[in-house]
Scaffold this motif. Sequence first.
Motif, PDB file in Angstrom:
ATOM      1  N   ALA A 100     -95.456  -7.533  79.678  1.00 57.78           N
ATOM      2  CA  ALA A 100     -94.696  -7.332  78.952  1.00 57.78           C
ATOM      3  C   ALA A 100     -94.106  -8.611  78.681  1.00 57.78           C
ATOM      4  N   LEU A 101     -93.283  -9.637  79.675  1.00 58.28           N
ATOM      5  CA  LEU A 101     -93.150 -11.115  79.127  1.00 58.28           C
ATOM      6  C   LEU A 101     -93.431 -11.436  78.008  1.00 58.28           C
ATOM      7  N   ALA A 102     -94.708 -11.298  77.342  1.00 57.58           N
ATOM      8  CA  ALA A 102     -94.743 -11.427  76.583  1.00 57.58           C
ATOM      9  C   ALA A 102     -94.490 -11.435  75.087  1.00 57.58           C
ATOM     10  N   HIS A 103     -94.570  -9.799  75.178  1.00 55.94           N
ATOM     11  CA  HIS A 103     -93.666  -8.848  74.154  1.00 55.94           C
ATOM     12  C   HIS A 103     -92.636  -9.325  74.084  1.00 55.94           C
ATOM     13  N   ALA A 104     -91.362 -10.146  74.916  1.00 56.17           N
ATOM     14  CA  ALA A 104     -90.348 -10.017  74.851  1.00 56.17           C
ATOM     15  C   ALA A 104     -90.536 -12.295  73.945  1.00 56.17           C
ATOM     16  N   GLN A 105     -91.356 -12.582  73.680  1.00 49.89           N
ATOM     17  CA  GLN A 105     -91.436 -13.545  73.386  1.00 49.89           C
ATOM     18  C   GLN A 105     -90.666 -14.963  73.946  1.00 49.89           C
ATOM     19  N   ASP A 106     -89.603 -15.296  73.378  1.00 50.37           N
ATOM     20  CA  ASP A 106     -88.887 -15.807  73.715  1.00 50.37           C
ATOM     21  C   ASP A 106     -87.053 -15.810  73.592  1.00 50.37           C
ATOM     22  N   ARG A 107     -86.832 -14.578  74.205  1.00 47.47           N
ATOM     23  CA  ARG A 107     -85.846 -14.262  74.323  1.00 47.47           C
ATOM     24  C   ARG A 107     -84.896 -14.062  75.647  1.00 47.47           C
ATOM     25  N   THR A 108     -83.843 -13.864  76.301  1.00 51.81           N
ATOM     26  CA  THR A 108     -83.940 -14.149  77.241  1.00 51.81           C
ATOM     27  C   THR A 108     -84.183 -13.189  77.650  1.00 51.81           C
ATOM     28  N   ILE A 109     -84.319 -12.278  78.963  1.00 50.47           N
ATOM     29  CA  ILE A 109     -85.303 -11.298  79.663  1.00 50.47           C
ATOM     30  C   ILE A 109     -83.945 -10.987  80.701  1.00 50.47           C
ATOM     31  N   GLY A 110     -83.433 -10.300  80.934  1.00 48.91           N
ATOM     32  CA  GLY A 110     -82.786  -9.543  81.871  1.00 48.91           C
ATOM     33  C   GLY A 110     -83.370  -8.280  82.609  1.00 48.91           C
ATOM     34  N   ALA A 111     -83.179  -7.971  84.406  1.00 43.77           N
ATOM     35  CA  ALA A 111     -84.488  -7.123  85.022  1.00 43.77           C
ATOM     36  C   ALA A 111     -83.209  -7.103  85.781  1.00 43.77           C
ATOM     37  N   ASP A 112     -83.251  -5.691  86.118  1.00 38.79           N
ATOM     38  CA  ASP A 112     -82.739  -5.168  88.388  1.00 38.79           C
ATOM     39  C   ASP A 112     -83.981  -5.268  89.117  1.00 38.79           C
ATOM     40  N   ALA A 113     -84.196  -5.928  90.110  1.00 38.25           N
ATOM     41  CA  ALA A 113     -85.064  -6.559  90.746  1.00 38.25           C
ATOM     42  C   ALA A 113     -85.266  -5.589  92.273  1.00 38.25           C
ATOM     43  N   ALA A 114     -85.771  -4.790  92.466  1.00 42.95           N
ATOM     44  CA  ALA A 114     -85.630  -4.602  94.333  1.00 42.95           C
ATOM     45  C   ALA A 114     -85.499  -5.162  95.193  1.00 42.95           C
ATOM     46  N   PRO A 115     -84.261  -5.593  95.752  1.00 45.50           N
ATOM     47  CA  PRO A 115     -84.951  -6.687  96.974  1.00 45.50           C
ATOM     48  C   PRO A 115     -85.938  -7.650  97.665  1.00 45.50           C
ATOM     49  N   ASP A 116     -87.052  -6.685  98.044  1.00 45.80           N
ATOM     50  CA  ASP A 116     -87.959  -7.137  98.290  1.00 45.80           C
ATOM     51  C   ASP A 116     -88.524  -8.294  96.309  1.00 45.80           C
ATOM     52  N   ASP A 117     -88.523  -7.671  95.812  1.00 46.85           N
ATOM     53  CA  ASP A 117     -89.010  -8.654  94.557  1.00 46.85           C
ATOM     54  C   ASP A 117     -88.551  -9.225  93.466  1.00 46.85           C
ATOM     55  N   VAL A 118     -87.194  -9.787  95.030  1.00 49.55           N
ATOM     56  CA  VAL A 118     -87.105 -11.374  94.250  1.00 49.55           C
ATOM     57  C   VAL A 118     -87.564 -12.613  93.932  1.00 49.55           C
ATOM     58  N   GLU A 119     -88.604 -12.378  95.384  1.00 48.28           N
ATOM     59  CA  GLU A 119     -89.267 -13.775  95.150  1.00 48.28           C
ATOM     60  C   GLU A 119     -89.598 -13.838  94.103  1.00 48.28           C
ATOM     61  N   TYR A 120     -90.753 -12.619  93.638  1.00 51.31           N
ATOM     62  CA  TYR A 120     -91.685 -12.496  92.293  1.00 51.31           C
ATOM     63  C   TYR A 120     -91.151 -13.134  90.922  1.00 51.31           C
ATOM     64  N   ARG A 274     -84.432 -13.965  83.369  1.00 48.28           N
ATOM     65  CA  ARG A 274     -84.860 -15.496  82.605  1.00 48.28           C
ATOM     66  C   ARG A 274     -84.356 -16.007  81.273  1.00 48.28           C
ATOM     67  N   PRO A 275     -84.245 -17.495  81.636  1.00 44.75           N
ATOM     68  CA  PRO A 275     -83.201 -17.890  80.221  1.00 44.75           C
ATOM     69  C   PRO A 275     -84.566 -17.535  78.757  1.00 44.75           C
ATOM     70  N   GLY A 276     -83.439 -17.597  77.579  1.00 47.94           N
ATOM     71  CA  GLY A 276     -84.817 -18.092  76.730  1.00 47.94           C
ATOM     72  C   GLY A 276     -84.309 -18.275  75.597  1.00 47.94           C
ATOM     73  N   ARG A 277     -85.016 -18.621  74.465  1.00 49.83           N
ATOM     74  CA  ARG A 277     -83.938 -19.486  73.781  1.00 49.83           C
ATOM     75  C   ARG A 277     -82.454 -19.616  73.607  1.00 49.83           C
ATOM     76  N   LEU A 278     -81.745 -17.777  73.460  1.00 52.43           N
ATOM     77  CA  LEU A 278     -80.701 -18.220  73.127  1.00 52.43           C
ATOM     78  C   LEU A 278     -79.933 -17.899  75.015  1.00 52.43           C
ATOM     79  N   PRO A 279     -79.108 -17.717  75.290  1.00 46.45           N
ATOM     80  CA  PRO A 279     -77.788 -18.163  76.184  1.00 46.45           C
ATOM     81  C   PRO A 279     -77.648 -16.738  76.274  1.00 46.45           C
ATOM     82  N   VAL A 280     -77.629 -16.188  77.723  1.00 48.64           N
ATOM     83  CA  VAL A 280     -76.676 -14.654  78.132  1.00 48.64           C
ATOM     84  C   VAL A 280     -75.301 -14.511  78.113  1.00 48.64           C
ATOM     85  N   ARG A 281     -75.413 -13.235  76.701  1.00 54.99           N
ATOM     86  CA  ARG A 281     -74.035 -13.100  76.159  1.00 54.99           C
ATOM     87  C   ARG A 281     -72.922 -12.460  76.913  1.00 54.99           C
ATOM     88  N   PRO A 282     -71.536 -12.944  77.568  1.00 50.85           N
ATOM     89  CA  PRO A 282     -70.818 -12.490  78.384  1.00 50.85           C
ATOM     90  C   PRO A 282     -70.301 -11.569  78.040  1.00 50.85           C
TER      91      PRO A 282
END
Length: 297
Positions: A100-120, A274-282
């Motif tokens: 999945a991360l490879a599909h996004a290439q160099d884009r900034t990636i957003g995700a909603d993580a369960a608390p137990d998955d934050v470290e991952y 996960r930061p990518g080539r462009l910053p997260v848009r506010p």
Amino acid sequence: MTASRTPPVVPGLRVEQADAEIWRTVETWAAAAGHNPGVGDFQHAWELDPAGCLIGLLHDQPATAVSIINYDDGYAHLGSYFTAHPDPDPGLRTATMNAALAHAQDRTIGADAAPDDVEYYWQAGFITTWRTLHFTGPVPGRIPNPHIACTPPTNADRAQMAALDAECFQADRHPFALAFTSGPERYTRVASDRSGRVRGYGLLRPARHGYRIGPLYADASDIAATLFDALCEIARGLDADSVTIDVPDTNRSARDLAESRGLSHLAETIRMYRPGRLPVRPTADKLIYGLTSLNAG
């Protein structure tokens, strides 16, 4: 568990694009894992970016799934990871997520993580931002404010609705925003002023259990409350026994609205990027009273 950029070797596993039929099955995996997606939400994700809807086949049998939607050249949103069976080999997850991360290439990636998955996610290069609070409860019995009209959207409203979604999200996703609020069993209401300016809108849709509200956007708390109550009035007419809404903790008024209607805060996820080539848009957080979907952002 460490998420590496090099997929681990998992004998018998291949990760590939899911077809529409198998992707509908993934929605049942989500329900089995205790999630409560809106009916049809997964299909909207598949239609928007089918190449980002990935299935992990272990010895040719569906085992894992994840979605990542590339909204534009700068931003992608990672949906939840699901499995056909509980407690699979951790290597399956890492291999599937890396695809999945490879599909996004160099884009900034957003995700909603369960608390137990934050470290991952930290180990995969994500950083934490805010919490999403999941509220649910019996359908409130309040009557909408008679001084604020909430009506089905007109053709003239739709461009303004998409523009409002773009203010509240990290990418301009006009086609998705409009498609998500249309179709059978999807009930959208708009609040406009006398000049025809859309001040807010909300969507009610069936879920695996009860109904979900979201998105819910508004430029004032009374507009948000009236839209919420109008959608709940529809839910009561449909004999719904409960409603659920996902609220960003960055908007205290949104949390106050959910609590004032008797809904309970039962769970939460952490919005991470996960930061990518462009910053997260506010985004205009004060306009967001309910997120669209954890799977699509």
